[in-house]
Design a protein around this motif. Structure first.
Motif, short mmCIF file in Angstrom:
data_model
loop_
_atom_site.label_atom_id
_atom_site.label_comp_id
_atom_site.label_asym_id
_atom_site.label_seq_id
_atom_site.Cartn_x
_atom_site.Cartn_y
_atom_site.Cartn_z
N THR A 26 1.15 -1.32 0.56
CA THR A 26 -0.16 -0.18 -0.27
C THR A 26 0.76 1.24 -0.09
O THR A 26 1.82 1.41 0.81
CB THR A 26 -0.91 -0.38 1.09
OG1 THR A 26 -1.94 1.18 1.33
CG2 THR A 26 -0.03 -0.18 2.24
N LEU A 27 0.66 2.17 -0.43
CA LEU A 27 1.62 3.31 -0.90
C LEU A 27 0.88 4.79 0.88
O LEU A 27 0.80 5.70 0.54
CB LEU A 27 1.08 4.28 -2.36
CG LEU A 27 1.46 3.78 -3.04
CD1 LEU A 27 1.68 4.50 -4.34
CD2 LEU A 27 2.69 2.83 -2.85
N TRP A 28 -0.31 3.69 1.10
CA TRP A 28 -0.47 4.79 2.07
C TRP A 28 0.55 4.68 3.01
O TRP A 28 0.87 3.68 3.25
CB TRP A 28 -1.85 3.77 2.89
CG TRP A 28 -2.39 4.70 3.98
CD1 TRP A 28 -2.29 4.62 6.11
CD2 TRP A 28 -3.32 5.72 4.63
NE1 TRP A 28 -2.62 5.00 6.27
CE2 TRP A 28 -3.75 6.20 5.92
CE3 TRP A 28 -4.33 6.03 3.51
CZ2 TRP A 28 -5.29 7.41 5.79
CZ3 TRP A 28 -5.28 6.70 4.15
CH2 TRP A 28 -5.55 7.28 5.41
N MET A 34 4.26 10.56 -6.97
CA MET A 34 4.32 9.86 -7.83
C MET A 34 4.95 8.92 -8.41
O MET A 34 5.63 10.62 -9.30
CB MET A 34 3.10 9.29 -8.20
CG MET A 34 2.81 7.29 -9.90
SD MET A 34 3.38 5.98 -8.85
CE MET A 34 1.75 5.92 -7.46
N GLU A 51 -1.31 -0.78 -4.28
CA GLU A 51 -3.11 -0.49 -3.41
C GLU A 51 -2.51 0.97 -3.58
O GLU A 51 -1.84 1.13 -2.46
CB GLU A 51 -2.96 -1.24 -2.74
CG GLU A 51 -4.24 -0.67 -2.39
CD GLU A 51 -5.02 -1.58 -0.83
OE1 GLU A 51 -6.76 -1.72 -1.32
OE2 GLU A 51 -4.43 -1.32 0.07
N VAL A 52 -4.08 1.84 -4.44
CA VAL A 52 -3.99 3.60 -4.00
C VAL A 52 -5.24 3.51 -3.87
O VAL A 52 -6.02 3.35 -4.51
CB VAL A 52 -2.81 4.13 -5.67
CG1 VAL A 52 -1.93 3.97 -5.77
CG2 VAL A 52 -3.95 3.83 -6.57
N ALA A 56 -4.35 9.16 -6.41
CA ALA A 56 -3.58 8.75 -7.09
C ALA A 56 -3.87 9.13 -8.18
O ALA A 56 -3.16 9.19 -9.12
CB ALA A 56 -3.32 7.32 -6.68
N TYR A 57 -5.61 8.98 -8.64
CA TYR A 57 -6.08 8.90 -9.58
C TYR A 57 -6.92 10.41 -10.05
O TYR A 57 -7.55 9.77 -11.37
CB TYR A 57 -6.17 7.89 -10.44
CG TYR A 57 -7.19 6.68 -9.60
CD1 TYR A 57 -8.04 6.52 -10.53
CD2 TYR A 57 -6.60 5.96 -8.87
CE1 TYR A 57 -9.39 6.14 -8.96
CE2 TYR A 57 -7.31 5.41 -7.80
CZ TYR A 57 -8.95 5.48 -7.76
OH TYR A 57 -9.89 4.31 -7.37
N LEU A 66 -0.06 7.61 -12.95
CA LEU A 66 0.35 6.26 -12.34
C LEU A 66 0.69 5.41 -13.37
O LEU A 66 1.28 4.04 -13.07
CB LEU A 66 -0.97 5.65 -11.54
CG LEU A 66 -1.34 4.60 -11.07
CD1 LEU A 66 -0.21 4.48 -9.97
CD2 LEU A 66 -2.95 5.13 -10.25
N ILE A 77 -2.14 -3.40 -9.66
CA ILE A 77 -2.28 -2.45 -9.58
C ILE A 77 -3.50 -3.13 -8.49
O ILE A 77 -4.60 -3.55 -8.59
CB ILE A 77 -2.65 -1.31 -9.87
CG1 ILE A 77 -3.51 -0.06 -9.65
CG2 ILE A 77 -4.08 -1.59 -11.24
CD1 ILE A 77 -2.27 0.69 -8.82
#
Length: 208
Positions: A26-28, A34, A51-52, A56-57, A66, A77
């Motif tokens: 996870t990017l949490w 990015m 996981e985003v 992020a998008y 991304l 992803i």
């Protein structure tokens, strides 16, 4: 059992492909912006994907960055859907769950599901979707009605593309309590209840 039969059984077992454990990061909590370099470092750590959340998008530029970073790093992803959430208010605060209305959550799930599926189509290693769904304050009828709607949307849009959609056991959401989760899953076996047999859970048991 004959030796020939035993040998055939042994050969069949040896041909069974072992299951593969795929790690997702996870990017949490990661403040680094990015970039292909960031995701290449994730790949080097042995992860299969990231996981985003929707931040992020949210914009066209962030989506392009991304997707290109994922493909350059050769990562998969996991898109995280927060129903009735996933956006900024005017005061720049992130909205995690902005409504208690079932219809709001249904409309938002349908919108974000299609959005995520379209993005997964652009990722070379593919992906899946993880949902923080609904509200823990709903009654049984509201919750099962919402889930039936979601599963119907998944059947229409995700199944043909072989994209897995899971529902996370997360605080404030439908599966935030082991007791509510038990009741929802038990109700699906009743002849009078909507069928939830295709429901797949992502067990973040720390919330229990």
């Amino acid at each position: 059992r004959s030796s020939a039969s035993q040998q055939a059984t042994s050969n069949k077992k040896s041909m069974t492909k072992p299951k593969e454990l795929r790690l997702i990061k996870t990017l949490w909590g990661i403040d680094e912006p990015m970039s292909p370099q960031l995701l290449k470092s994730v790949k080097a750590e042995g992860y299969h994907g990231i996981e985003v959340i929707r931040l992020a998008y949210l914009t066209a530029d962030s989506r392009e960055l991304l997707i290109s970073s994922l493909n350059e790093a050769d990562l998969a992803i996991v898109f995280q859907i927060h129903t009735a959430g996933g956006y900024f208010e005017d005061n720049n605060n992130y909205v995690y769950c902005g409504s208690y209305d079932v219809q709001d959550h249904q409309q938002d799930f349908a919108k974000q599901l299609v959005e995520c599926i379209q993005l997964i189509d652009e990722v070379r290693q593919g992906g899946r979707i993880n949902v923080h769904a609904g509200v823990d304050a709903w009654n049984q009828q509201q919750a099962t009605g919402f889930l039936k709607f979601c599963l119907n949307q998944i059947e229409q849009h995700a199944k043909s593309k072989n994209i897995t959609v899971t529902f996370e056991t997360h605080r404030q959401r439908l599966f935030g309590s082991p007791f509510q989760t038990r009741d929802l899953l038990s109700s699906s076996s009743s002849a009078a209840a909507p069928p939830l047999s295709s429901l797949r859970l992502n067990a973040d048991l720390s919330h229990w």
